[in-house]
Design an enzyme around this catalytic site. Sequence first.
Site, short mmCIF file in Angstrom:
data_model
loop_
_atom_site.label_atom_id
_atom_site.label_comp_id
_atom_site.label_asym_id
_atom_site.label_seq_id
_atom_site.Cartn_x
_atom_site.Cartn_y
_atom_site.Cartn_z
N HIS A 39 78.02 30.01 -5.62
CA HIS A 39 79.60 29.87 -5.88
C HIS A 39 80.41 31.04 -5.50
O HIS A 39 81.55 30.76 -4.85
CB HIS A 39 79.63 29.75 -7.44
CG HIS A 39 78.75 28.80 -8.11
ND1 HIS A 39 78.05 29.07 -9.28
CD2 HIS A 39 78.50 27.49 -7.75
CE1 HIS A 39 77.65 27.76 -9.65
NE2 HIS A 39 77.51 27.03 -8.64
N ALA B 276 70.51 19.82 -8.69
CA ALA B 276 72.15 19.59 -8.59
C ALA B 276 72.48 18.38 -7.89
O ALA B 276 71.81 17.22 -8.02
CB ALA B 276 72.87 20.82 -8.34
N GLU B 277 73.49 18.43 -7.04
CA GLU B 277 73.63 17.36 -6.22
C GLU B 277 72.90 17.23 -5.08
O GLU B 277 73.14 16.49 -4.14
CB GLU B 277 75.11 17.15 -6.10
CG GLU B 277 75.71 17.86 -4.61
CD GLU B 277 75.63 19.39 -4.65
OE1 GLU B 277 74.90 19.99 -5.60
OE2 GLU B 277 76.23 19.98 -3.80
N ASP C 108 86.15 27.17 -9.29
CA ASP C 108 85.25 26.29 -8.85
C ASP C 108 84.77 25.34 -10.00
O ASP C 108 85.66 25.50 -10.95
CB ASP C 108 83.97 27.01 -8.19
CG ASP C 108 83.39 27.96 -9.36
OD1 ASP C 108 83.43 27.55 -10.43
OD2 ASP C 108 82.69 28.97 -8.84
N ALA D 90 66.72 36.90 1.96
CA ALA D 90 66.64 36.93 3.03
C ALA D 90 68.26 36.99 3.79
O ALA D 90 69.15 35.99 3.15
CB ALA D 90 66.03 36.13 3.98
N1 UDP Z 1 71.25 32.83 0.63
C1 UDP Z 1 70.95 34.03 1.39
N2 UDP Z 1 69.57 34.33 1.27
C2 UDP Z 1 68.65 33.83 0.76
C3 UDP Z 1 68.97 32.56 -0.22
C4 UDP Z 1 70.27 32.14 -0.29
O1 UDP Z 1 71.86 34.35 1.83
O2 UDP Z 1 67.49 34.09 0.51
C5 UDP Z 1 72.68 32.31 0.56
C6 UDP Z 1 72.76 31.36 1.54
O3 UDP Z 1 73.18 31.58 2.92
C7 UDP Z 1 74.03 30.27 0.89
C8 UDP Z 1 73.89 30.63 -0.59
O4 UDP Z 1 73.01 31.91 -0.77
O5 UDP Z 1 75.05 30.94 1.30
C9 UDP Z 1 73.09 29.60 -1.47
O6 UDP Z 1 74.13 28.52 -1.51
P1 UDP Z 1 73.70 26.91 -1.69
O7 UDP Z 1 74.85 26.34 -1.94
O8 UDP Z 1 72.74 26.77 -0.43
O9 UDP Z 1 72.50 27.16 -2.72
P2 UDP Z 1 72.48 27.32 -4.39
O10 UDP Z 1 71.80 28.89 -4.49
O11 UDP Z 1 73.64 27.36 -4.97
O12 UDP Z 1 71.58 26.30 -4.90
#
Ligand code: UDP
Length: 489
Positions: free
Chosen positions: A18, A395-396, A115, A355
Amino acid sequence: MLITKPHAALLASPGMGHLIPIVELGKRLLTHHGFDVTIFVVTTDSFTTRSQILQQTSNVSSLNVVILPPVDVSGKLGPNPTLDVRILLTMAESLPLLRSAILSLKVVPTVLIIDLFGIFALHMARDLGMLSYVFITSNAWFTATTIYAPVIDKEMEDRHVNDHEPLFIPGCKPVQYEDTLEPFVLRGQPMYEGFISAGKDIISADGILMNTWHDLEPTTTKALRDTELLGWISKGPVYAVGPLVRTVTPRSGTEHGHRLKVEDVLRWLDEQPTESVIYVSFGSGGTLSAEQMTELAWALELSQQRFIWVVRPPNEGAEGTFFEVANGGDETPDYLPEEFLTRTHEVGLVVPMWAPQAEILAHPSTGGFITHCGWNSTLESISNGVPMIAWPLYAEQNMNAALLAEELGVAVRANGREGVMGREQILKLVRRIMGEKDGKAMREKVKELKRSAVKALSKVGSSYNSLCQVTKDLEIHLQEKSGGATLAG
Ligand code: UDP
Protein backbone atom coordinates in the site's frame (compact mmCIF):
# COMPACT_ATOMS: atom_id res chain seq x y z
CA MET A 1 -3.01 34.86 -0.22
CA LEU A 2 -4.97 33.28 -3.05
CA ILE A 3 -4.42 29.53 -3.13
CA THR A 4 -4.46 28.20 -6.68
CA LYS A 5 -2.04 25.33 -6.29
CA PRO A 6 -3.66 22.07 -5.15
CA HIS A 7 -2.31 20.49 -1.99
CA ALA A 8 -2.89 16.74 -1.85
CA ALA A 9 -2.80 14.83 1.42
CA LEU A 10 -2.28 11.12 0.76
CA LEU A 11 -2.98 8.42 3.31
CA ALA A 12 -1.12 5.09 3.15
CA SER A 13 -2.37 2.09 5.09
CA PRO A 14 0.03 -0.47 6.66
CA GLY A 15 1.91 -2.81 4.35
CA MET A 16 4.55 -2.16 1.69
CA GLY A 17 2.06 -3.04 -1.05
CA HIS A 18 0.00 0.00 0.00
CA LEU A 19 2.80 2.36 0.93
CA ILE A 20 4.80 1.98 -2.28
CA PRO A 21 2.10 3.04 -4.78
CA ILE A 22 0.86 5.88 -2.53
CA VAL A 23 4.38 7.30 -2.32
CA GLU A 24 4.79 6.95 -6.09
CA LEU A 25 1.51 8.81 -6.67
CA GLY A 26 2.64 11.55 -4.28
CA LYS A 27 5.96 11.87 -6.10
CA ARG A 28 4.23 12.14 -9.45
CA LEU A 29 1.73 14.78 -8.30
CA LEU A 30 4.60 16.81 -6.90
CA THR A 31 7.14 16.50 -9.68
CA HIS A 32 4.93 16.36 -12.78
CA HIS A 33 1.81 18.27 -11.82
CA GLY A 34 3.01 20.98 -9.46
CA PHE A 35 1.07 19.91 -6.36
CA ASP A 36 2.07 20.42 -2.77
CA VAL A 37 2.03 16.93 -1.29
CA THR A 38 1.85 15.60 2.24
CA ILE A 39 1.87 11.85 2.76
CA PHE A 40 0.47 10.45 6.00
CA VAL A 41 1.61 6.93 6.73
CA VAL A 42 -0.10 4.50 9.07
CA THR A 43 2.30 1.76 10.02
CA THR A 44 2.81 -1.00 12.51
CA ASP A 45 6.57 -0.62 12.28
CA SER A 46 7.81 2.92 11.90
CA PHE A 47 11.47 1.97 11.72
CA THR A 48 11.16 -0.19 8.61
CA THR A 49 8.66 2.18 7.07
CA ARG A 50 10.97 5.14 7.55
CA SER A 51 13.89 3.37 5.85
CA GLN A 52 11.65 2.22 3.00
CA ILE A 53 10.31 5.74 2.45
CA LEU A 54 13.76 7.28 2.59
CA GLN A 55 14.90 4.91 -0.08
CA GLN A 56 11.89 5.60 -2.25
CA THR A 57 12.03 9.37 -1.91
CA SER A 58 15.76 10.08 -1.82
CA ASN A 59 15.51 11.88 -5.15
CA VAL A 60 12.55 14.08 -4.14
CA SER A 61 13.41 16.48 -1.37
CA SER A 62 10.21 18.50 -1.10
CA LEU A 63 7.89 15.62 -0.34
CA ASN A 64 6.43 16.04 3.13
CA VAL A 65 6.04 12.62 4.80
CA VAL A 66 4.39 12.27 8.20
CA ILE A 67 4.58 8.86 9.85
CA LEU A 68 1.74 8.62 12.33
CA PRO A 69 2.64 6.97 15.65
CA PRO A 70 1.72 3.24 15.58
CA VAL A 71 -1.48 2.33 17.44
CA ASP A 72 -1.86 -0.88 19.40
CA VAL A 73 -5.00 -2.76 18.31
CA SER A 74 -4.08 -6.13 19.79
CA GLY A 75 -6.63 -5.83 22.64
CA LYS A 76 -9.45 -5.10 20.21
CA LEU A 77 -8.98 -7.97 17.79
CA GLY A 78 -11.08 -11.08 18.07
CA PRO A 79 -9.57 -14.57 17.70
CA ASN A 80 -7.76 -15.23 14.38
CA PRO A 81 -8.43 -11.87 12.76
CA THR A 82 -8.00 -11.74 9.00
CA LEU A 83 -5.41 -9.45 7.51
CA ASP A 84 -8.13 -7.09 6.24
CA VAL A 85 -9.66 -6.78 9.69
CA ARG A 86 -6.30 -6.00 11.28
CA ILE A 87 -5.53 -3.31 8.74
CA LEU A 88 -9.00 -1.77 8.89
CA LEU A 89 -8.96 -1.63 12.69
CA THR A 90 -5.51 -0.06 12.67
CA MET A 91 -6.75 2.55 10.21
CA ALA A 92 -9.88 3.28 12.26
CA GLU A 93 -7.84 3.69 15.45
CA SER A 94 -5.41 6.01 13.68
CA LEU A 95 -8.12 8.44 12.54
CA PRO A 96 -7.85 10.84 15.51
CA LEU A 97 -4.09 11.04 14.93
CA LEU A 98 -4.66 11.77 11.26
CA ARG A 99 -7.20 14.46 12.04
CA SER A 100 -4.86 16.31 14.40
CA ALA A 101 -1.97 15.92 11.96
CA ILE A 102 -4.06 17.47 9.17
CA LEU A 103 -5.26 20.28 11.43
CA SER A 104 -1.71 21.04 12.46
CA LEU A 105 -0.79 21.86 8.85
CA LYS A 106 -0.72 25.55 7.97
CA VAL A 107 -3.62 25.14 5.56
CA VAL A 108 -6.05 22.23 5.28
CA PRO A 109 -5.15 20.42 2.01
CA THR A 110 -7.42 20.56 -1.03
CA VAL A 111 -7.93 16.82 -1.28
CA LEU A 112 -7.43 13.68 0.76
CA ILE A 113 -6.42 10.69 -1.36
CA ILE A 114 -6.82 7.38 0.42
CA ASP A 115 -6.17 3.76 -0.53
CA LEU A 116 -8.88 1.13 -0.12
CA PHE A 117 -8.20 0.62 3.57
CA GLY A 118 -8.45 4.33 4.38
CA ILE A 119 -12.14 4.35 3.65
CA PHE A 120 -13.11 5.58 7.15
CA ALA A 121 -11.19 8.78 6.51
CA LEU A 122 -13.52 9.83 3.69
CA HIS A 123 -16.08 11.23 6.12
CA MET A 124 -13.37 13.08 8.00
CA ALA A 125 -12.14 14.66 4.78
CA ARG A 126 -15.62 16.01 4.10
CA ASP A 127 -15.95 17.32 7.66
CA LEU A 128 -12.74 19.24 7.15
CA GLY A 129 -13.91 20.69 3.84
CA MET A 130 -11.54 18.62 1.70
CA LEU A 131 -12.35 16.76 -1.48
CA SER A 132 -11.91 13.01 -1.20
CA TYR A 133 -10.40 10.68 -3.80
CA VAL A 134 -9.81 6.95 -3.60
CA PHE A 135 -6.65 5.54 -5.15
CA ILE A 136 -7.30 1.90 -5.96
CA THR A 137 -3.80 0.44 -6.01
CA SER A 138 -5.00 -2.27 -8.35
CA ASN A 139 -6.40 -2.62 -11.85
CA ALA A 140 -9.56 -1.50 -13.64
CA TRP A 141 -11.16 -4.95 -13.59
CA PHE A 142 -10.90 -5.14 -9.79
CA THR A 143 -12.18 -1.55 -9.55
CA ALA A 144 -15.17 -2.43 -11.74
CA THR A 145 -16.00 -5.46 -9.60
CA THR A 146 -15.69 -3.48 -6.38
CA ILE A 147 -17.86 -0.56 -7.41
CA TYR A 148 -20.39 -2.83 -9.09
CA ALA A 149 -20.75 -4.99 -5.95
CA PRO A 150 -23.11 -2.62 -4.10
CA VAL A 151 -25.48 -2.37 -7.10
CA ILE A 152 -25.20 -5.93 -8.36
CA ASP A 153 -28.23 -7.77 -9.60
CA LYS A 154 -28.92 -10.00 -6.62
CA GLU A 155 -30.20 -12.85 -8.78
CA MET A 156 -27.01 -12.90 -10.76
CA GLU A 157 -24.95 -12.76 -7.58
CA ASP A 158 -26.88 -15.75 -6.25
CA ARG A 159 -26.10 -17.70 -9.41
CA HIS A 160 -22.44 -16.74 -9.07
CA VAL A 161 -22.16 -17.63 -5.40
CA ASN A 162 -24.44 -20.68 -5.31
CA ASP A 163 -24.16 -22.17 -8.80
CA HIS A 164 -20.64 -20.90 -9.53
CA GLU A 165 -21.70 -19.17 -12.75
CA PRO A 166 -19.46 -16.37 -13.99
CA LEU A 167 -20.15 -12.91 -12.58
CA PHE A 168 -21.17 -10.57 -15.39
CA ILE A 169 -20.12 -6.96 -15.00
CA PRO A 170 -21.34 -4.54 -17.70
CA GLY A 171 -18.70 -3.96 -20.34
CA CYS A 172 -16.09 -6.16 -18.61
CA LYS A 173 -14.67 -9.64 -18.87
CA PRO A 174 -16.84 -11.89 -16.64
CA VAL A 175 -15.26 -13.09 -13.40
CA GLN A 176 -15.08 -16.89 -13.28
CA TYR A 177 -16.08 -18.30 -9.91
CA GLU A 178 -12.64 -19.87 -9.41
CA ASP A 179 -11.12 -16.40 -9.68
CA THR A 180 -13.71 -14.52 -7.69
CA LEU A 181 -12.99 -12.21 -4.81
CA GLU A 182 -13.07 -13.68 -1.32
CA PRO A 183 -16.00 -11.55 -0.11
CA PHE A 184 -18.30 -13.28 -2.63
CA VAL A 185 -17.23 -16.66 -1.33
CA LEU A 186 -17.83 -15.43 2.21
CA ARG A 187 -21.22 -13.88 1.49
CA GLY A 188 -23.22 -13.29 4.65
CA GLN A 189 -20.07 -12.92 6.74
CA PRO A 190 -18.55 -9.68 8.04
CA MET A 191 -15.98 -9.61 5.25
CA TYR A 192 -18.74 -9.47 2.63
CA GLU A 193 -20.62 -6.72 4.50
CA GLY A 194 -17.37 -4.77 4.81
CA PHE A 195 -16.68 -5.14 1.08
CA ILE A 196 -20.13 -3.88 0.11
CA SER A 197 -19.91 -0.98 2.51
CA ALA A 198 -16.42 -0.10 1.18
CA GLY A 199 -17.87 -0.20 -2.36
CA LYS A 200 -20.57 2.30 -1.32
CA ASP A 201 -18.00 4.62 0.21
CA ILE A 202 -15.77 4.44 -2.85
CA ILE A 203 -18.56 5.45 -5.18
CA SER A 204 -19.36 8.43 -2.97
CA ALA A 205 -15.83 9.85 -3.40
CA ASP A 206 -15.16 12.88 -5.58
CA GLY A 207 -12.90 10.82 -7.81
CA ILE A 208 -11.35 7.39 -8.22
CA LEU A 209 -7.79 6.82 -9.38
CA MET A 210 -6.54 3.39 -10.49
CA ASN A 211 -2.98 2.12 -10.85
CA THR A 212 -3.42 0.94 -14.41
CA TRP A 213 -3.39 2.54 -17.83
CA HIS A 214 -5.89 2.76 -20.62
CA ASP A 215 -4.07 0.57 -23.15
CA LEU A 216 -3.54 -2.25 -20.65
CA GLU A 217 -7.28 -2.58 -20.00
CA PRO A 218 -8.98 -0.53 -22.72
CA THR A 219 -12.40 -2.18 -22.56
CA THR A 220 -12.76 -2.05 -18.78
CA THR A 221 -11.40 1.47 -18.52
CA LYS A 222 -13.93 2.62 -21.12
CA ALA A 223 -16.77 0.76 -19.36
CA LEU A 224 -15.95 2.56 -16.12
CA ARG A 225 -16.50 5.90 -17.83
CA ASP A 226 -19.43 4.93 -20.03
CA THR A 227 -22.66 6.05 -18.35
CA GLU A 228 -24.60 3.26 -20.07
CA LEU A 229 -22.31 0.65 -18.50
CA LEU A 230 -20.58 1.48 -15.19
CA GLY A 231 -20.05 5.23 -15.49
CA TRP A 232 -23.29 6.04 -13.66
CA ILE A 233 -22.29 4.24 -10.49
CA SER A 234 -19.64 6.50 -9.03
CA LYS A 235 -20.25 10.12 -8.10
CA GLY A 236 -16.88 11.28 -9.39
CA PRO A 237 -14.86 10.42 -12.50
CA VAL A 238 -12.65 7.34 -12.70
CA TYR A 239 -9.08 7.89 -13.90
CA ALA A 240 -6.39 5.40 -14.90
CA VAL A 241 -3.12 7.02 -13.78
CA GLY A 242 -0.56 4.20 -13.79
CA PRO A 243 1.60 2.31 -13.87
CA LEU A 244 3.04 4.01 -10.78
CA VAL A 245 5.91 1.79 -9.72
CA ARG A 246 9.21 2.31 -7.98
CA THR A 247 12.00 3.29 -10.28
CA VAL A 248 15.47 2.01 -9.67
CA THR A 249 17.73 4.21 -7.57
CA PRO A 250 21.52 4.38 -8.01
CA ARG A 251 23.42 1.35 -6.79
CA SER A 252 24.03 2.05 -3.13
CA GLY A 253 22.64 1.60 0.36
CA THR A 254 20.89 -1.29 2.00
CA GLU A 255 17.36 -2.40 1.40
CA HIS A 256 15.29 -2.37 4.55
CA GLY A 257 18.34 -2.16 6.77
CA HIS A 258 19.15 -5.81 6.12
CA ARG A 259 22.73 -6.86 5.82
CA LEU A 260 22.30 -8.37 2.39
CA LYS A 261 23.08 -5.32 0.35
CA VAL A 262 21.35 -4.37 -2.87
CA GLU A 263 24.84 -4.25 -4.28
CA ASP A 264 25.50 -7.94 -3.45
CA VAL A 265 22.39 -9.06 -5.31
CA LEU A 266 23.12 -6.84 -8.28
CA ARG A 267 26.74 -7.95 -8.47
CA TRP A 268 25.54 -11.55 -8.58
CA LEU A 269 23.06 -10.66 -11.32
CA ASP A 270 25.81 -8.88 -13.28
CA GLU A 271 27.60 -12.21 -13.58
CA GLN A 272 24.64 -14.06 -15.10
CA PRO A 273 23.72 -14.18 -18.81
CA THR A 274 20.96 -11.95 -20.17
CA GLU A 275 17.40 -13.01 -19.26
CA SER A 276 18.66 -16.23 -17.67
CA VAL A 277 17.51 -15.73 -14.07
CA ILE A 278 14.08 -16.51 -12.70
CA TYR A 279 13.10 -14.35 -9.74
CA VAL A 280 10.80 -15.94 -7.15
CA SER A 281 8.92 -13.81 -4.65
CA PHE A 282 5.48 -13.75 -3.10
CA GLY A 283 5.21 -10.06 -2.27
CA SER A 284 5.67 -8.30 1.01
CA GLY A 285 3.74 -10.82 3.07
CA GLY A 286 3.18 -13.99 1.05
CA THR A 287 4.17 -17.32 2.56
CA LEU A 288 3.91 -20.96 1.51
CA SER A 289 3.32 -24.11 3.52
CA ALA A 290 6.36 -26.22 4.44
CA GLU A 291 5.35 -28.88 1.93
CA GLN A 292 4.86 -26.35 -0.85
CA MET A 293 8.24 -24.78 -0.16
CA THR A 294 9.92 -28.15 -0.44
CA GLU A 295 8.26 -28.80 -3.80
CA LEU A 296 9.25 -25.37 -5.08
CA ALA A 297 12.84 -25.87 -3.92
CA TRP A 298 13.04 -29.20 -5.73
CA ALA A 299 11.50 -27.74 -8.88
CA LEU A 300 14.05 -24.92 -8.95
CA GLU A 301 16.88 -27.35 -8.41
CA LEU A 302 15.67 -29.81 -11.04
CA SER A 303 15.17 -27.03 -13.58
CA GLN A 304 18.88 -26.17 -13.39
CA GLN A 305 17.74 -22.66 -13.99
CA ARG A 306 19.51 -19.69 -12.44
CA PHE A 307 17.30 -18.15 -9.75
CA ILE A 308 16.90 -15.60 -6.98
CA TRP A 309 14.41 -16.77 -4.37
CA VAL A 310 13.08 -14.59 -1.56
CA VAL A 311 12.34 -17.09 1.20
CA ARG A 312 10.25 -16.75 4.34
CA PRO A 313 9.68 -19.32 7.08
CA PRO A 314 6.84 -21.61 6.01
CA ASN A 315 3.37 -20.72 7.20
CA GLU A 316 -0.02 -22.28 6.64
CA GLY A 317 -1.60 -18.83 6.10
CA ALA A 318 -0.83 -17.31 2.71
CA GLU A 319 -0.11 -13.85 4.10
CA GLY A 320 2.01 -14.97 7.03
CA THR A 321 4.54 -12.14 7.16
CA PHE A 322 2.52 -9.15 6.03
CA PHE A 323 3.38 -7.19 9.20
CA GLU A 324 6.62 -8.94 10.04
CA VAL A 325 8.86 -8.43 7.05
CA ALA A 326 11.19 -6.31 9.15
CA ASN A 327 11.61 -8.95 11.81
CA GLY A 328 14.38 -10.99 10.37
CA GLY A 329 16.20 -11.33 7.15
CA ASP A 330 19.74 -12.23 8.00
CA GLU A 331 19.39 -15.72 9.40
CA THR A 332 20.24 -18.80 7.32
CA PRO A 333 16.97 -20.41 6.26
CA ASP A 334 16.90 -23.82 7.93
CA TYR A 335 13.53 -24.79 6.46
CA LEU A 336 14.72 -25.61 2.93
CA PRO A 337 15.48 -29.20 1.86
CA GLU A 338 18.71 -30.52 3.33
CA GLU A 339 21.81 -29.33 1.47
CA PHE A 340 19.64 -27.30 -0.96
CA LEU A 341 21.78 -24.20 -0.49
CA THR A 342 25.00 -26.15 -1.02
CA ARG A 343 23.75 -27.94 -4.11
CA THR A 344 22.37 -24.81 -5.76
CA HIS A 345 24.89 -22.19 -4.68
CA GLU A 346 26.42 -21.94 -8.14
CA VAL A 347 23.15 -21.15 -9.87
CA GLY A 348 20.93 -19.68 -7.20
CA LEU A 349 20.77 -16.90 -4.70
CA VAL A 350 18.48 -17.35 -1.71
CA VAL A 351 17.50 -14.08 -0.03
CA PRO A 352 15.77 -14.33 3.34
CA MET A 353 12.63 -12.23 3.87
CA TRP A 354 13.11 -9.22 1.59
CA ALA A 355 14.97 -8.51 -1.65
CA PRO A 356 15.50 -5.38 -3.73
CA GLN A 357 12.73 -6.35 -6.12
CA ALA A 358 12.58 -3.18 -8.22
CA GLU A 359 16.31 -3.50 -8.91
CA ILE A 360 16.13 -7.24 -9.62
CA LEU A 361 13.27 -6.91 -12.10
CA ALA A 362 15.02 -4.01 -13.83
CA HIS A 363 18.25 -5.99 -14.25
CA PRO A 364 18.89 -7.36 -17.77
CA SER A 365 19.81 -10.81 -16.40
CA THR A 366 16.29 -11.34 -15.04
CA GLY A 367 14.20 -13.32 -17.51
CA GLY A 368 11.16 -14.55 -15.56
CA PHE A 369 9.23 -13.97 -12.36
CA ILE A 370 7.32 -16.44 -10.19
CA THR A 371 4.90 -14.04 -8.52
CA HIS A 372 1.86 -14.09 -6.26
CA CYS A 373 0.41 -11.45 -8.65
CA GLY A 374 0.19 -8.64 -6.12
CA TRP A 375 -0.61 -5.69 -8.34
CA ASN A 376 2.62 -3.80 -7.57
CA SER A 377 4.71 -6.85 -8.43
CA THR A 378 2.68 -7.33 -11.58
CA LEU A 379 3.21 -3.74 -12.69
CA GLU A 380 6.92 -3.91 -11.85
CA SER A 381 7.25 -7.04 -13.96
CA ILE A 382 5.39 -5.54 -16.92
CA SER A 383 7.27 -2.24 -16.65
CA ASN A 384 10.50 -4.18 -16.97
CA GLY A 385 9.30 -6.52 -19.72
CA VAL A 386 9.54 -9.71 -17.60
CA PRO A 387 7.07 -12.59 -18.24
CA MET A 388 5.54 -14.30 -15.22
CA ILE A 389 4.39 -17.52 -13.64
CA ALA A 390 1.20 -16.34 -11.98
CA TRP A 391 0.86 -18.05 -8.60
CA PRO A 392 -1.88 -16.14 -6.73
CA LEU A 393 -2.25 -16.48 -2.98
CA TYR A 394 -4.85 -14.05 -1.60
CA ALA A 395 -6.82 -10.79 -2.10
CA GLU A 396 -7.64 -10.07 -5.78
CA GLN A 397 -4.64 -12.05 -7.01
CA ASN A 398 -6.69 -14.75 -8.76
CA MET A 399 -8.28 -12.07 -10.93
CA ASN A 400 -4.86 -10.57 -11.61
CA ALA A 401 -3.57 -13.99 -12.64
CA ALA A 402 -6.52 -14.45 -15.02
CA LEU A 403 -5.90 -11.02 -16.55
CA LEU A 404 -2.20 -11.73 -17.06
CA ALA A 405 -2.55 -15.23 -18.46
CA GLU A 406 -5.82 -15.20 -20.35
CA GLU A 407 -6.25 -11.61 -21.43
CA LEU A 408 -2.75 -10.23 -21.80
CA GLY A 409 -0.81 -13.43 -22.58
CA VAL A 410 2.21 -12.45 -20.48
CA ALA A 411 2.03 -15.22 -17.87
CA VAL A 412 1.43 -18.91 -17.45
CA ARG A 413 -0.83 -19.84 -14.62
CA ALA A 414 0.10 -22.01 -11.66
CA ASN A 415 -2.66 -23.91 -10.02
CA GLY A 416 -1.99 -23.54 -6.34
CA ARG A 417 -5.67 -23.51 -5.43
CA GLU A 418 -6.02 -27.25 -5.34
CA GLY A 419 -3.59 -27.91 -2.54
CA VAL A 420 0.12 -28.34 -2.91
CA MET A 421 1.62 -28.04 -6.40
CA GLY A 422 4.06 -30.83 -7.11
CA ARG A 423 7.65 -30.27 -8.28
CA GLU A 424 6.95 -31.71 -11.74
CA GLN A 425 4.09 -29.28 -12.26
CA ILE A 426 6.21 -26.31 -11.20
CA LEU A 427 9.13 -27.52 -13.28
CA LYS A 428 6.92 -27.55 -16.39
CA LEU A 429 5.87 -23.95 -15.75
CA VAL A 430 9.47 -22.85 -15.27
CA ARG A 431 10.46 -24.52 -18.53
CA ARG A 432 7.55 -22.89 -20.37
CA ILE A 433 8.31 -19.41 -19.19
CA MET A 434 12.08 -19.58 -19.64
CA GLY A 435 11.94 -21.69 -22.77
CA GLU A 436 12.01 -20.90 -26.45
CA LYS A 437 8.42 -21.49 -27.51
CA ASP A 438 5.87 -20.01 -25.07
CA GLY A 439 8.55 -18.04 -23.27
CA LYS A 440 9.56 -16.15 -26.37
CA ALA A 441 5.98 -15.23 -27.28
CA MET A 442 5.25 -14.02 -23.76
CA ARG A 443 8.48 -12.04 -23.67
CA GLU A 444 7.52 -10.24 -26.88
CA LYS A 445 4.06 -9.43 -25.57
CA VAL A 446 5.29 -8.17 -22.23
CA LYS A 447 7.85 -5.95 -23.92
CA GLU A 448 5.08 -4.46 -26.01
CA LEU A 449 3.19 -3.70 -22.81
CA LYS A 450 6.33 -2.19 -21.33
CA ARG A 451 6.46 0.25 -24.25
CA SER A 452 2.78 1.07 -23.87
CA ALA A 453 3.36 1.75 -20.13
CA VAL A 454 6.16 4.19 -20.94
CA LYS A 455 3.91 5.93 -23.44
CA ALA A 456 1.00 6.19 -20.98
CA LEU A 457 3.18 8.09 -18.52
CA SER A 458 4.77 10.35 -21.12
CA LYS A 459 3.54 13.88 -21.78
CA VAL A 460 1.34 12.65 -24.62
CA GLY A 461 0.13 9.62 -22.68
CA SER A 462 -3.27 8.73 -21.27
CA SER A 463 -2.16 8.43 -17.62
CA TYR A 464 -0.32 11.73 -17.72
CA ASN A 465 -3.42 13.33 -19.17
CA SER A 466 -5.61 11.77 -16.50
CA LEU A 467 -3.55 13.42 -13.78
CA CYS A 468 -3.70 16.73 -15.72
CA GLN A 469 -7.48 16.37 -15.63
CA VAL A 470 -7.40 15.68 -11.87
CA THR A 471 -5.29 18.81 -11.46
CA LYS A 472 -7.85 20.82 -13.41
CA ASP A 473 -10.73 19.42 -11.33
CA LEU A 474 -8.96 20.45 -8.15
CA GLU A 475 -8.07 23.89 -9.47
CA ILE A 476 -11.70 24.50 -10.38
CA HIS A 477 -12.68 23.42 -6.87
CA LEU A 478 -10.15 25.84 -5.37
CA GLN A 479 -11.50 28.68 -7.50
CA GLU A 480 -15.09 27.88 -6.56
CA LYS A 481 -14.17 27.63 -2.91
CA SER A 482 -12.42 30.94 -2.90
CA GLY A 483 -15.33 32.45 -4.84
CA GLY A 484 -12.77 34.75 -6.31
CA ALA A 485 -12.03 36.00 -2.80
CA THR A 486 -8.71 35.83 -1.03
CA LEU A 487 -7.97 32.77 1.07
CA ALA A 488 -5.93 33.08 4.22
CA GLY A 489 -2.74 31.03 4.03
N1 UDP B 1 8.85 -6.11 -2.41
C1 UDP B 1 10.21 -5.94 -2.38
N2 UDP B 1 10.97 -6.96 -1.93
C2 UDP B 1 10.46 -8.15 -1.51
C3 UDP B 1 9.06 -8.31 -1.56
C4 UDP B 1 8.28 -7.28 -2.03
O1 UDP B 1 10.74 -4.88 -2.77
O2 UDP B 1 11.22 -9.03 -1.11
C5 UDP B 1 8.00 -5.00 -2.90
C6 UDP B 1 7.59 -5.24 -4.33
O3 UDP B 1 8.57 -4.70 -5.21
C7 UDP B 1 6.25 -4.53 -4.42
C8 UDP B 1 5.69 -4.63 -3.00
O4 UDP B 1 6.80 -4.93 -2.16
O5 UDP B 1 6.43 -3.17 -4.75
C9 UDP B 1 4.67 -5.73 -2.85
O6 UDP B 1 3.46 -5.31 -3.39
P1 UDP B 1 2.46 -6.29 -4.13
O7 UDP B 1 1.28 -5.48 -4.51
O8 UDP B 1 3.15 -6.98 -5.22
O9 UDP B 1 2.08 -7.38 -3.08
P2 UDP B 1 1.59 -7.35 -1.55
O10 UDP B 1 2.81 -7.38 -0.74
O11 UDP B 1 0.79 -6.09 -1.36
O12 UDP B 1 0.80 -8.60 -1.46
